[in-house]
Design an enzyme around this catalytic site. Structure first.
Site, PDB file in Angstrom:
ATOM      1  CE1 TYR A 126       0.990  -0.334   4.342  1.00  0.00           C
ATOM      2  CE2 TYR A 126       0.340   1.919   4.226  1.00  0.00           C
ATOM      3  CZ  TYR A 126       1.091   0.956   5.087  1.00  0.00           C
ATOM      4  OH  TYR A 126       1.716   1.434   6.151  1.00  0.00           O
ATOM      5  CB  CYS A 127       1.467   4.044  -1.342  1.00  0.00           C
ATOM      6  SG  CYS A 127       0.868   4.278  -2.837  1.00  0.00           S
ATOM      7  CG  ASN A 128       0.269   8.683   1.340  1.00  0.00           C
ATOM      8  OD1 ASN A 128      -0.237   8.244   2.396  1.00  0.00           O
ATOM      9  ND2 ASN A 128       1.170   9.634   1.464  1.00  0.00           N
TER      10      ASN A 128
END
Lengths: 172, 146
Positions: A126-128
């Site tokens: 995941y990221c932002n």
């Protein structure tokens, strides 16, 4: 029911049926993999194949995963949650239990990562959130490195945090 | 408005609507996994349901788009497109109510985010166009229907 309405409904149903038939036939592999929970077109890589060669054999197609599925994997500790954001952002706040592997440092740190987690490990990257593509890029790198089951949590940290699920750091 | 002008207007609406849906459908067919992710972001369907929708819905859009462009069974295509637009608008409304800040996933997958309100505005225009087409075809009769 009026004759013309009947005909209209019949034709609408035929269009839907045609579309479903073509769509399912066209994507039958993807649907089969989604049904069985496998990553599409990513057969398990024999341990004897070095990661670099394995990468050439597999297209980098990570599957997206919804919030609820990620939460289930997280709670059952069935997956390693990988944070693709930079180190400072990770320290400021991340999904509890997540491992930091910033996309910018992935090439340098992949070997160390591979020592800790075997290629069969289920990974969720995941990221932002939806505007952030680092998770997709990192997932592609992980698949190329030989990982066989890599998902992308596209909602990322913002969606996780907004849902009130456990996070570490960030809050005073 | 003269019947001739009305017919021309109908043709313009039909082709424009057809092109919009053909474009939307083809883009999604090209990247079903990304579209599945966008469908999943609405959090309305179970895991496999997202894939089923992502693999079939773009074909409905594409077939209806083609039918409108070539002018074959336009009433059925316009009715189905009206129905789809209604469903899209309900889904978008649900994201606004639930406070979900997601990309609508309407056209290019993974492109710049389109907010639910913008998508809702666009869908309202498309719904108005498809309903206009449906109404006009009802009045004039679907001449192209075989």
């Amino acid at each position: 029911m009026h004759q013309s309405t009947k005909r209209l409904l019949r034709e609408m149903a035929i269009i839907c049926l045609m579309a479903a038939t073509i769509g399912i036939a066209w994507n039958h592999r993807l649907l089969l993999n989604a049904w069985t929970g496998n990553v599409p077109a990513n057969p398990p890589v024999p341990a004897s194949i070095p990661p670099s060669q394995a990468g050439q054999r597999q297209p980098a197609v990570p599957l997206p995963l919804g919030l609820m599925q990620v939460k289930e994997f997280h709670d059952r500790k069935e997956a390693v949650i990988v944070d693709a954001r930079d180190g400072a952002t990770f320290t400021a706040g991340h999904i509890t239990g997540a491992v930091s592997l910033p996309l910018g440092e992935a090439d340098a740190r992949l070997a160390e990562f591979a020592k800790r987690y075997p290629p069969t490990t289920l990974l969720v990257v995941y990221c932002n959130g939806y505007d952030c593509h680092d998770s997709h890029n990192l997932a592609a790198k992980l698949i190329a490195a030989g990982y066989t089951t890599v998902f992308v949590f596209e909602g990322g940290f913002p969606e996780w945090e907004a849902a009130g699920y456990p996070v570490t750091g960030g809050k005073p | 408005m003269t019947s001739n002008a009305g017919r021309h207007l109908s043709t313009v609406i039909r082709v424009v609507l057809g092109l919009v849906f053909l474009y939307a459908g083809v883009l999604k067919i090209a990247d079903p996994v990304a579209f599945a992710g966008n469908v999943a972001a609405y959090r309305l369907l179970p895991y496999f349901g997202n894939y089923l929708v992502a693999t079939t819905l773009p074909w409905v859009e594409t077939i209806c788009g083609l039918m409108l462009i070539i002018g074959w069974r336009t009433r059925s295509a316009a009715a189905l497109i009206s129905l789809l637009n209604g469903v899209f608008m309900l889904a978008l409304a649900s994201t606004i109510i639930r406070g979900l800040d997601i990309d609508c996933g309407c056209f290019q997958q993974g492109a710049a985010k389109t907010s639910a309100w913008s998508a809702m505005g666009r869908d309202t225009v498309l719904l108005a166009l498809s309903l206009t087409l449906l109404r006009r075809d009802r009045q004039t009769g679907d001449r192209t229907a075989g």
